[in-house]
Design an enzyme around this catalytic site. Structure first.
Site, PDB file in Angstrom:
ATOM      1  N   GLY A 356      46.922  -4.170  42.798  1.00 11.93           N
ATOM      2  CA  GLY A 356      45.785  -4.054  42.073  1.00 11.93           C
ATOM      3  C   GLY A 356      45.029  -3.040  42.693  1.00 11.93           C
ATOM      4  O   GLY A 356      45.202  -2.633  43.741  1.00 11.93           O
ATOM      5  N   PRO A 358      41.490  -1.367  44.712  1.00 11.74           N
ATOM      6  CA  PRO A 358      40.712  -1.870  45.802  1.00 11.74           C
ATOM      7  C   PRO A 358      39.523  -2.838  45.239  1.00 11.74           C
ATOM      8  O   PRO A 358      38.900  -2.505  44.255  1.00 11.74           O
ATOM      9  CB  PRO A 358      40.190  -0.634  46.507  1.00 11.74           C
ATOM     10  CG  PRO A 358      40.984   0.320  45.745  1.00 11.74           C
ATOM     11  CD  PRO A 358      41.417   0.107  44.368  1.00 11.74           C
ATOM     12  N   GLY A 359      39.224  -3.852  46.217  1.00 17.03           N
ATOM     13  CA  GLY A 359      38.030  -4.799  45.806  1.00 17.03           C
ATOM     14  C   GLY A 359      38.202  -5.628  44.959  1.00 17.03           C
ATOM     15  O   GLY A 359      37.127  -6.207  44.383  1.00 17.03           O
ATOM     16  N   VAL A 360      39.480  -6.196  44.438  1.00 12.03           N
ATOM     17  CA  VAL A 360      39.557  -7.176  43.458  1.00 12.03           C
ATOM     18  C   VAL A 360      39.786  -8.396  43.997  1.00 12.03           C
ATOM     19  O   VAL A 360      40.003  -9.295  43.490  1.00 12.03           O
ATOM     20  CB  VAL A 360      40.630  -6.914  42.264  1.00 12.03           C
ATOM     21  CG1 VAL A 360      40.249  -5.659  41.649  1.00 12.03           C
ATOM     22  CG2 VAL A 360      41.974  -6.429  42.911  1.00 12.03           C
ATOM     23  N   GLY A 361      39.897  -8.475  45.412  1.00 14.27           N
ATOM     24  CA  GLY A 361      40.203  -9.637  46.193  1.00 14.27           C
ATOM     25  C   GLY A 361      41.708 -10.110  46.616  1.00 14.27           C
ATOM     26  O   GLY A 361      41.958 -11.319  46.440  1.00 14.27           O
ATOM     27  N   LYS A 362      42.357  -9.189  46.782  1.00 12.04           N
ATOM     28  CA  LYS A 362      43.861  -9.248  47.023  1.00 12.04           C
ATOM     29  C   LYS A 362      44.030 -10.100  48.386  1.00 12.04           C
ATOM     30  O   LYS A 362      44.694 -11.082  48.581  1.00 12.04           O
ATOM     31  CB  LYS A 362      44.603  -8.132  46.847  1.00 12.04           C
ATOM     32  CG  LYS A 362      44.772  -7.386  45.598  1.00 12.04           C
ATOM     33  CD  LYS A 362      45.502  -6.279  45.590  1.00 12.04           C
ATOM     34  CE  LYS A 362      45.219  -4.979  46.712  1.00 12.04           C
ATOM     35  NZ  LYS A 362      43.941  -4.254  46.236  1.00 12.04           N
ATOM     36  N   THR A 363      43.250  -9.490  49.184  1.00  8.40           N
ATOM     37  CA  THR A 363      43.206 -10.059  50.624  1.00  8.40           C
ATOM     38  C   THR A 363      42.620 -11.520  50.576  1.00  8.40           C
ATOM     39  O   THR A 363      43.331 -12.312  51.358  1.00  8.40           O
ATOM     40  CB  THR A 363      42.706  -9.235  51.508  1.00  8.40           C
ATOM     41  OG1 THR A 363      43.258  -7.856  51.780  1.00  8.40           O
ATOM     42  CG2 THR A 363      42.879  -9.677  53.175  1.00  8.40           C
ATOM     43  N   SER A 679      51.157   9.684  29.116  1.00 13.32           N
ATOM     44  CA  SER A 679      50.678   8.700  28.093  1.00 13.32           C
ATOM     45  C   SER A 679      49.593   9.414  27.367  1.00 13.32           C
ATOM     46  O   SER A 679      48.803   8.711  26.586  1.00 13.32           O
ATOM     47  CB  SER A 679      49.986   7.439  29.049  1.00 13.32           C
ATOM     48  OG  SER A 679      49.098   7.670  29.731  1.00 13.32           O
ATOM     49  N   LYS A 722      43.554   0.352  31.188  1.00 15.99           N
ATOM     50  CA  LYS A 722      42.954   1.037  30.267  1.00 15.99           C
ATOM     51  C   LYS A 722      42.056   0.499  29.239  1.00 15.99           C
ATOM     52  O   LYS A 722      41.165   1.105  28.757  1.00 15.99           O
ATOM     53  CB  LYS A 722      44.209   1.715  29.458  1.00 15.99           C
ATOM     54  CG  LYS A 722      44.935   2.816  30.410  1.00 15.99           C
ATOM     55  CD  LYS A 722      46.493   3.167  29.840  1.00 15.99           C
ATOM     56  CE  LYS A 722      46.920   4.201  30.847  1.00 15.99           C
ATOM     57  NZ  LYS A 722      48.361   4.522  30.030  1.00 15.99           N
TER      58      LYS A 722
END
Length: 781
Positions: A356, A358-363, A679, A722
């Site tokens: 995903g 950056p900054g979505v909380g993966k870590t 697309s 999108k």
């Protein structure tokens, strides 16, 4: 011998063992022999005078005449004291020399007649010179010897009589009895001084030789002896401290550790072998350090230590919800894994890949997974790792060799079932040092990782209980074989409502704490937060949002320090005072319907975005110009749209020779940003047809889909991102390929409820929904 009268006296005799008394000497004697005691008692009865002669042999208990020297000293007994052990201590003072002339018959004690030996008084300069020389030599002797105190020299220097001087000096020298007796027997003063001088010279030479020898020996000894002494001292110190000394202590300690450690048999054998090797190594060998390091690693790894999984699903769900808002799929996957663990007890650790922007909380979700399961958490970043040895370690033969990051992580975890986060797996590179991604294949394959082999450790290590979580921004940067081994979970980004909740629940309270603000010192309206989300950030994650919230808190902190009594209240009206003017225009949709301008939807590594595609038709020779830093696929997509338009010109009401008389320019703004992918095919087709037919395109519609030459609409990827971008831009109607209809369920419900998604399978349907009026005739065939 002087001309005076020679006096012969009858005296009791006291033989001395290992001792000699000179005239004018005062000293204590301990007398124990029966005959000697009797001789003393006799002397006390008479005039306290006694003759002291030395024995030639110290060990003879009852000496005969032959064993006793004939010249001795007549002494006065000053004091007698009986000691508790039966011996008598006497204080005697030497009076003059005397020579035994006859032994008298007496069974109780020795009795003799002795003639007195008188000295002549010499006062000639030669004697003075001899005295000075003797004194000088004695001073040298004292300096070399260190056995005679300097005070003795002062006392000797005061003696005027030459004979007495020689006697006193001789008494201070550590000479044999034989040499001392010789001085005693020399009655002539000049001769005695000369003998004394000879003795002193010899003694001094011997002392100087001794000193030279000791210095030479000392030098030879110094190095080895010093080291030896230091080692002995070290041993003594270590003993005092309770440490075992040297290599033996080290080996004992390692054996104790081995006995305490719970190691698999093959590892135990390996460690035992290495400890035996270490024991046989000399202490100075460099190889010893390498072996020691290797043993420490083997003993330090958690071969059988594990943490108990906390398999309480309700508690795990609560922890995951506490830490993160949204992210339903990853949370659900973790809870499923826990549920299966509860049923099966032993399940090979899954390998999740969180993909995903950056900054979505993966870590942080990986951290929460560990917390919810009650496991240790280890994170290593793979960004920029180019060396295979980073993953697998170096062989032990290299200087400074060490295990790879995986084994290092396992050691610091201290358990063999942690949650192991491999961050930024898509940022690995490869060069001449090998391909680290290929080295990871073994780590991330549930079928192989139970016997993971590290080059340094050499013994296979079981990673099958580890829960691996990897993170990536873009899936296409992960090598296919690696991707194949992982279960991919997409985290597409947050909706505005989710961002608002995250800001309210997590970011604002955290930043208040970090900036030292009390709860009531800073109040932020929800509308102001929504404005902050919409007009100050444009991202999929919340990192930039957090920076803006932090900026707001800094400004508030400054205000509170200046005026602590007034709390800061931020509303939609005063938000710009804290963060400056809005950075983005909310509701990007066009103000009115435009001809030849269509809103397209794009996917980027940092989330979805909207882009307006513009087409201009000008008189010319049929040239097609494409601008906006487009990639090959996108250019080909434009050609396909152009060819489709030409093939359908008659049906669309466009002059069939339009391509001969006009130049067509397709431009995609934000020209500096590279764009690629198929697309935008239907978007470019719609814009082209709008420009050629002069029919405006609805400003409320955005679209995405690949176009074929026959006008069919093919599926695309990244629909959720999108859709979120369209929602952010204020667009409420999205045209998407029919085949992507199944992906609508991935879009958050809050977004789905506010938007209309229209699946299309052909370009005709696209035009039907996109063009505002004068709709072209329906496609036939």
């Amino acid at each position: 011998m002087g001309p005076g009268k020679i006096k012969v006296r009858r005296l009791p005799l006291l033989p001395l063992r290992g001792l000699l008394v000179y005239p004018s000497m005062v000293l204590h004697l301990d007398v124990g022999r029966e005959k000697s005691v009797k001789a003393l008692e006799r002397a006390m009865v008479d005039d306290s005078m006694i003759l002291l002669c030395s024995q030639s042999e110290i060990n003879i208990e009852e000496p005969s005449k032959e064993d006793i020297y004939r010249v001795g000293t007549i002494a006065k007994v000053r004091q007698m004291l009986k000691l508790p052990n039966g011996t008598i201590r006497v204080l005697v003072e030497g009076v003059m020399r005397a020579e035994i002339t006859e032994y008298l018959v007496n069974d109780e004690y020795y009795e003799v007649t002795a003639k007195e030996l008188h000295e002549q008084d010499h006062t000639d300069p030669e004697i003075d010179a001899l005295m000075r020389t003797v004194l000088n030599q004695f001073e040298h002797y004292i300096n070399l010897s260190k056995k005679v105190t300097p005070e003795t020299l002062a006392a000797v220097s005061d003696i005027d009589e030459p004979g007495r001087l020689a006697d006193v000096i001789c008494s201070h020298l550590s000479l044999k009895i034989k040499d001392k007796q010789e001085i005693l027997e020399t009655v002539d003063v000049r001769e005695r001084l000369e003998k004394m001088l000879n003795i002193l010279n010899n003694e001094r030479e011997v002392l100087e030789l001794e000193r030279k020898i000791s210095q030479r020996v000392k030098k030879q000894m110094e190095k080895t002896q010093k080291e030896y002494y230091l080692r002995e001292q070290m041993k003594a110190i270590q003993k005092e401290l309770g440490d075992k000394e040297g290599r033996a202590g080290e080996v004992d300690e390692l054996r104790n550790q081995l006995n305490e450690a719970q190691l698999p048999d093959r590892v135990r054998e390996k460690v035992e072998k290495e400890i035996d090797r270490l024991e046989k190594m000399p202490a100075t060998s460099a190889e010893g350090g390498v072996i020691r390091n290797y043993i420490d690693w083997l003993l330090g790894l958690p071969w059988s230590k594990r943490t108990e999984d906390d398999l309480d699903l309700a508690k795990a769900e609560q922890i995951l919800n506490e830490d993160h808002f949204g992210l339903e799929k990853p949370k659900e996957r973790v809870l499923e894994y826990l549920a299966v663990q509860k049923l099966v007890q032993k399940l090979k650790g899954p390998i999740l890949c969180l993909v995903g922007p950056p900054g979505v909380g993966k870590t942080s979700i990986a951290r929460s997974i560990a917390r919810s399961m009650g496991r240790q958490f280890i994170r290593i970043s793979l960004g920029g790792v180019r060396d295979e040895a980073e993953i697998r370690g170096h062989r032990r033969t290299y200087v400074g060799a060490m295990p790879g990051r995986i084994i290092q992580g396992m050691k610091s975890a201290g358990s063999n079932n942690p949650v192991f986060l491999l961050d930024e797996i898509d940022k690995m590179a490869m060069d001449f040092r090998g391909d680290p991604a290929s080295a990871l294949l073994e780590v991330l394959d549930p079928e192989q990782n139970s016997t993971f082999s590290d080059h340094f450790i050499e013994v296979p290590f079981d990673l099958s209980s580890v829960m691996f979580v990897t993170t990536a921004n873009a899936i296409h940067n992960i090598p296919r074989p690696l991707l194949d081994r992982m279960e991919v979970l997409y985290i597409p980004g947050y909706t505005e409502i989710e961002k608002l909740q995250i800001a309210n629940r997590y970011l604002l309270p955290k930043q208040k704490r970090d900036h030292g603000l009390q709860e009531d010192q800073l109040l932020v309206d929800e509308e102001a937060l929504m404005k902050l989300v919409r007009e100050y950030t444009r991202e999929s994650g919340v990192r930039n949002l957090e920076q803006q919230v932090a900026g707001m808190c800094r400004k508030a902190a400054k205000q509170i320090v200046s005026d602590p009594s007034t709390p800061v209240h931020i509303t939609t009206d005063n938000l710009k005072d804290y963060l400056g003017p809005a950075k983005f225009r909310y509701n990007l949709a066009e103000e009115k319907d435009q001809i030849g301008a269509v809103t397209g939807l794009a996917w980027t590594e940092v989330g979805g975005d909207t882009l307006v595609i513009e087409v201009t038709v000008m008189p010319g020779t049929g040239k097609l110009t494409l601008t906006g830093k487009l990639g090959d696929v996108m250019k080909e997509s434009a050609q396909a749209a152009f060819s489709y338009t030409r093939s359908k010109a008659a049906e669309l009401g466009i002059p069939t020779d339009f391509h001969e008389k006009n130049d067509i320019h397709i431009h995609i703004p934000e020209g500096a940003i590279p764009k690629d992918g198929p697309s935008a095919g239907i978007t470019m087709g719609t814009a082209l047809i709008s420009a050629l037919t002069n029919i405006p395109v609805s400003r409320e519609v955005a679209m995405t889909g690949e176009i074929t030459l026959r006008g069919r609409v093919l599926p695309i990827g990244g629909l959720k991102e999108k859709a979120l971008a369209a929602h952010r831009a204020g667009i409420r109607k999205v045209l998407l390929p029919q085949d992507n209809e199944k992906d609508i369920t991935d879009i958050p419900e809050s977004v789905r409820n506010e938007m209309t998604f229209i699946p299309v399978s052909h370009m005709d349907q696209v035009l039907e929904h996109a063009l505002v009026k004068n709709k072209p005739p329906a496609h036939v065939g």
